[in-house]
Design a protein around this motif. Structure first.
Motif, PDB file in Angstrom:
ATOM      1  N   ILE A 178       0.812  -1.224   0.000  1.00 38.04           N
ATOM      2  CA  ILE A 178       0.000   0.000   0.000  1.00 38.04           C
ATOM      3  C   ILE A 178       0.843   1.271   0.000  1.00 38.04           C
ATOM      4  N   MET A 179       2.153   1.154   0.052  1.00 39.59           N
ATOM      5  CA  MET A 179       2.987   2.351   0.187  1.00 39.59           C
ATOM      6  C   MET A 179       2.979   3.188  -1.088  1.00 39.59           C
ATOM      7  N   VAL A 180       3.232   4.473  -0.911  1.00 38.88           N
ATOM      8  CA  VAL A 180       3.474   5.371  -2.034  1.00 38.88           C
ATOM      9  C   VAL A 180       4.930   5.196  -2.439  1.00 38.88           C
ATOM     10  N   PRO A 181       5.216   4.770  -3.678  1.00 38.47           N
ATOM     11  CA  PRO A 181       6.615   4.546  -4.062  1.00 38.47           C
ATOM     12  C   PRO A 181       7.445   5.816  -3.961  1.00 38.47           C
ATOM     13  N   ARG A 182       8.741   5.657  -3.769  1.00 35.07           N
ATOM     14  CA  ARG A 182       9.611   6.797  -3.484  1.00 35.07           C
ATOM     15  C   ARG A 182       9.580   7.854  -4.576  1.00 35.07           C
ATOM     16  N   ASN A 183       9.391   7.426  -5.835  1.00 35.97           N
ATOM     17  CA  ASN A 183       9.379   8.417  -6.912  1.00 35.97           C
ATOM     18  C   ASN A 183       8.098   9.238  -6.942  1.00 35.97           C
ATOM     19  N   GLU A 184       7.098   8.858  -6.121  1.00 37.64           N
ATOM     20  CA  GLU A 184       5.848   9.614  -6.055  1.00 37.64           C
ATOM     21  C   GLU A 184       5.674  10.344  -4.727  1.00 37.64           C
ATOM     22  N   ILE A 185       6.700  10.281  -3.865  1.00 35.55           N
ATOM     23  CA  ILE A 185       6.610  10.974  -2.582  1.00 35.55           C
ATOM     24  C   ILE A 185       6.692  12.475  -2.813  1.00 35.55           C
ATOM     25  N   VAL A 186       5.712  13.183  -2.272  1.00 37.85           N
ATOM     26  CA  VAL A 186       5.678  14.642  -2.388  1.00 37.85           C
ATOM     27  C   VAL A 186       6.317  15.236  -1.139  1.00 37.85           C
ATOM     28  N   GLY A 187       7.389  16.018  -1.328  1.00 35.99           N
ATOM     29  CA  GLY A 187       8.084  16.625  -0.202  1.00 35.99           C
ATOM     30  C   GLY A 187       8.654  17.974  -0.568  1.00 35.99           C
ATOM     31  N   ILE A 188       9.424  18.533   0.356  1.00 35.14           N
ATOM     32  CA  ILE A 188      10.046  19.835   0.160  1.00 35.14           C
ATOM     33  C   ILE A 188      11.554  19.665   0.170  1.00 35.14           C
ATOM     34  N   ASP A 189      12.190  20.113  -0.903  1.00 38.10           N
ATOM     35  CA  ASP A 189      13.642  20.079  -1.010  1.00 38.10           C
ATOM     36  C   ASP A 189      14.172  21.395  -0.455  1.00 38.10           C
ATOM     37  N   ILE A 190      14.811  21.330   0.722  1.00 40.12           N
ATOM     38  CA  ILE A 190      15.272  22.557   1.381  1.00 40.12           C
ATOM     39  C   ILE A 190      16.479  23.158   0.688  1.00 40.12           C
ATOM     40  N   SER A 191      17.047  22.467  -0.303  1.00 39.02           N
ATOM     41  CA  SER A 191      18.166  23.038  -1.051  1.00 39.02           C
ATOM     42  C   SER A 191      17.693  23.997  -2.140  1.00 39.02           C
ATOM     43  N   GLU A 192      16.405  24.036  -2.400  1.00 44.89           N
ATOM     44  CA  GLU A 192      15.861  24.927  -3.413  1.00 44.89           C
ATOM     45  C   GLU A 192      15.726  26.344  -2.848  1.00 44.89           C
ATOM     46  N   PRO A 193      15.524  27.329  -3.717  1.00 40.40           N
ATOM     47  CA  PRO A 193      15.337  28.705  -3.235  1.00 40.40           C
ATOM     48  C   PRO A 193      14.124  28.820  -2.309  1.00 40.40           C
ATOM     49  N   TRP A 194      14.173  29.799  -1.398  1.00 39.52           N
ATOM     50  CA  TRP A 194      13.102  29.937  -0.419  1.00 39.52           C
ATOM     51  C   TRP A 194      11.744  30.202  -1.073  1.00 39.52           C
ATOM     52  N   ASP A 213      17.034  17.105   1.727  1.00 33.23           N
ATOM     53  CA  ASP A 213      18.071  17.981   1.189  1.00 33.23           C
ATOM     54  C   ASP A 213      18.632  17.364  -0.086  1.00 33.23           C
ATOM     55  N   GLY A 214      18.092  17.783  -1.227  1.00 34.62           N
ATOM     56  CA  GLY A 214      18.575  17.329  -2.518  1.00 34.62           C
ATOM     57  C   GLY A 214      17.943  16.034  -2.983  1.00 34.62           C
ATOM     58  N   SER A 215      17.803  15.034  -2.081  1.00 33.94           N
ATOM     59  CA  SER A 215      17.247  13.724  -2.439  1.00 33.94           C
ATOM     60  C   SER A 215      16.469  13.187  -1.256  1.00 33.94           C
ATOM     61  N   ILE A 216      15.480  12.360  -1.539  1.00 30.26           N
ATOM     62  CA  ILE A 216      14.679  11.758  -0.474  1.00 30.26           C
ATOM     63  C   ILE A 216      15.539  10.870   0.420  1.00 30.26           C
ATOM     64  N   ASP A 217      16.689  10.406  -0.100  1.00 30.92           N
ATOM     65  CA  ASP A 217      17.586   9.595   0.730  1.00 30.92           C
ATOM     66  C   ASP A 217      18.210  10.427   1.846  1.00 30.92           C
ATOM     67  N   ASN A 218      18.274  11.755   1.658  1.00 31.81           N
ATOM     68  CA  ASN A 218      18.814  12.656   2.684  1.00 31.81           C
ATOM     69  C   ASN A 218      17.647  13.314   3.422  1.00 31.81           C
ATOM     70  N   LEU A 219      16.841  12.460   4.039  1.00 32.32           N
ATOM     71  CA  LEU A 219      15.613  12.913   4.704  1.00 32.32           C
ATOM     72  C   LEU A 219      15.952  13.610   6.016  1.00 32.32           C
ATOM     73  N   LYS A 220      15.357  14.801   6.215  1.00 31.85           N
ATOM     74  CA  LYS A 220      15.629  15.587   7.417  1.00 31.85           C
ATOM     75  C   LYS A 220      14.526  15.472   8.463  1.00 31.85           C
ATOM     76  N   GLY A 221      13.327  15.186   8.041  1.00 28.17           N
ATOM     77  CA  GLY A 221      12.227  15.079   8.989  1.00 28.17           C
ATOM     78  C   GLY A 221      10.890  15.274   8.307  1.00 28.17           C
TER      79      GLY A 221
END
Length: 398
Positions: A178-194, A213-221
Motif C-alpha cells: 500500500i505504500m506510495v513509491p519513493r518516486n511519487e513521494i511529495v516533499g520539500i527540497d530545502i536546497s531549493e530557493p526559499w 536535502d537534494g534527495s529523499i535519501d537525505n531525509l531531514k524530517g
C-alpha cells in the motif's frame, strides 16, 4: 453437542442459568458423554431384558426372542434414536437448555461411575495420542473466522462484513502493498530557493510534508503544516525555523504486516512512516490513513477516484499505470493476479519478461493480457490490461 458454543456463551453471560449449566458440562464433553451413555445403555439393556421376557411369554421358543429383538430394534431406532436426535440436532437450544437441568444433577449423582468410565476412556484415548482437555477447546483459526463472518448473512450488514474481512486480510498484506513509491513521494527540497519552498508549503495538499536535502535519501524530517502557520503569520518562517519544527522521520522495515504496523503507529504515536529495505534505502511512504482505508475503503464517495491511475476503456480493457499495486487491482476490480512476488504491475511485468521490454511488447500472466504502452527510466510507465472473459460473457458470445 450441536449447540453454537458462542451463542451459548452469550446466553450464559446474560444470566441464563440453563445456559451456564450447559456451558459448564460442555467444557468437559467426556464427562457429559459418560453420563448420557450410562443412562442410555442402562435403559436400553433394561428394555432388551423386558422385551425378551414379554416375547417369550407371548411367543414361546426362539420365535419370541426373534420377534422381541426385531420389534425392540425398530422402536428404539425410531423413538429412541432417529426422531429425538434429529429433532434435537435441528433445534439444539430448545432441548439442550432444559436437558441441562436434568443432566447436571445426574452427573453429580452418578459421579463415581462417571469418573471411572471417563478415566478408563480417557486413558485409552491418550494411548492413541488424543487429549480430551485439548479437544474441548474451541478456538477459531483466521480462515474459520472468515467463514463465520461470510456466512453471517443478514445478521451482519454487508458493509460491516467487508470491514471485518478486511481486518482479517491485514495480516496477509505488508507495507509494500500500500505504500506510495519513493518516486511519487511529495516533499520539500530545502536546497531549493526559499520562494520555491514557500510555494510548495502554500500549495501543498497534505498536512504532513517530508523535508529532504537534494534527495529523499537525505531525509531531514516531517513537518506538520499546522505548526508552520503560526510562524508564517508572524513572517518568521525560514529554512532554519522550518527544520526546527520538523519531527524526526519514522522508518518501517520492509515486509512488516499491516496489522502489526497499525499497532506500531499507535504505540509510537505516529501517523506517517518511510519504508526502508535491508540496505536502509527508502522505498516508499505509508500513512495510518492508508492502512485504515484498507479496512473501511477510500475516504471519498466518488467512484471515479476509487482506484487511482486505472482507467476503463469501452473495449473492456484497462489502462493502468505501472506503479499501481497488484493488491489494489485485485481488491477493487475482483481480479486474481498473482500477489506472491512483485507488488506492482511494473515489477510483475519485469519479472515475467526477465528483461527491460520495449513499448508494444505483449505478455500473458495468469490469463490476463498485457501490452506495454509506455516505458520511462527503465520502468513500465503504463500498460493496457485485458482481463479474462467472465463465464457470463463467454455464454453470451456462444
Amino acid at each position: 453437542m450441536t449447540m453454537n458454543r458462542y451463542r451459548l456463551k452469550t446466553r450464559a453471560q446474560k444470566g441464563d442459568r440453563g445456559a451456564r449449566l450447559a456451558q459448564g458440562m460442555l467444557q468437559r464433553p467426556d464427562r457429559l458423554i459418560g453420563t448420557i451413555l450410562l443412562g442410555n445403555n442402562f435403559f436400553n439393556t433394561l428394555a432388551a431384558a423386558l422385551a425378551t421376557v414379554i416375547g417369550l411369554r407371548l411367543f414361546p421358543g426362539e420365535s419370541g426372542i426373534a420377534i422381541a429383538t426385531g420389534a425392540l430394534t425398530l422402536l428404539l431406532l425410531i423413538f429412541g434414536e432417529v426422531t429425538p436426535k434429529t429433532l434435537a440436532a435441528l433445534h439444539p437450544e430448545r432441548f439442550a437448555i432444559p436437558a441441562a437441568y436434568v443432566l447436571w444433577p445426574l452427573m453429580r449423582l452418578l459421579w463415581p461411575l462417571v469418573w471411572l468410565v471417563t478415566l478408563i476412556g480417557n486413558g485409552l484415548l491418550r494411548l492413541i495420542g488424543v487429549s480430551p482437555e485439548e479437544a474441548a477447546q474451541h478456538s477459531l483459526s483466521t480462515e474459520e473466522l472468515r467463514t463465520v463472518v461470510a456466512e453471517a448473512g443478514a445478521m451482519i450488514p454487508h458493509r460491516h462484513q467487508k470491514m471485518l474481512l478486511s481486518i482479517l486480510d491485514l495480516e496477509n498484506a505488508t507495507v509494500e502493498d500500500i505504500m506510495v513509491p519513493r518516486n511519487e513521494i511529495v516533499g520539500i527540497d530545502i536546497s531549493e530557493p526559499w520562494s520555491a519552498i514557500r510555494d510548495a508549503i502554500t500549495n501543498s495538499q497534505h498536512t504532513r510534508i517530508p523535508l529532504f536535502d537534494g534527495s529523499i535519501d537525505n531525509l531531514k524530517g516531517v513537518v506538520h503544516l499546522r505548526r508552520v502557520v503560526r510562524l508564517a503569520a508572524e513572517d518568521a518562517l525560514d529554512v532554519k525555523s522550518l527544520l526546527a519544527l520538523a519531527r524526526e522521520p519514522y522508518f518501517i522495515p520492509e515486509g512488516t504486516p499491516l496489522n502489526q504496523q497499525l499497532l506500531n503507529f499507535q504505540n509510537q504515536k505516529r501517523r506517517i512512516g518511510f519504508v526502508v529495505d535491508e540496505y536502509g534505502d527508502i522505498q516508499g511512504l505509508v500513512t495510518i490513513e492508508d492502512i485504515l482505508e484498507e479496512v473501511i475503503g477510500e475516504f471519498t464517495s466518488d467512484p471515479a477516484t476509487r482506484i487511482k491511475n486505472v482507467y476503463a476503456d469501452a473495449d473492456g480493457s484497462y489502462r493502468v499505470t505501472g506503479s499501481v499495486t497488484i493488491r489494489s487491482l485485485n481488491k477493487n476490480l475482483g481480479w486474481k493476479l498473482p500477489t506472491s512476488g512483485p507488488k506492482t504491475i511494473n515489477g510483475l511485468l519485469l519479472e515475467q519478461l526477465e528483461h527491460l521490454p520495449q513499448e508494444g511488447v505483449k505478455a500473458e500472466i495468469a490469463g490476463y493480457g498485457f501490452e506495454i504502452t509506455e516505458m520511462r527510466a527503465n520502468a513500465v510507465k503504463s500498460t493496457r490490461i485485458w482481463p479474462p472473459p467472465t463465464p457470463t460473457a463467454t455464454r453470451k458470445a456462444a
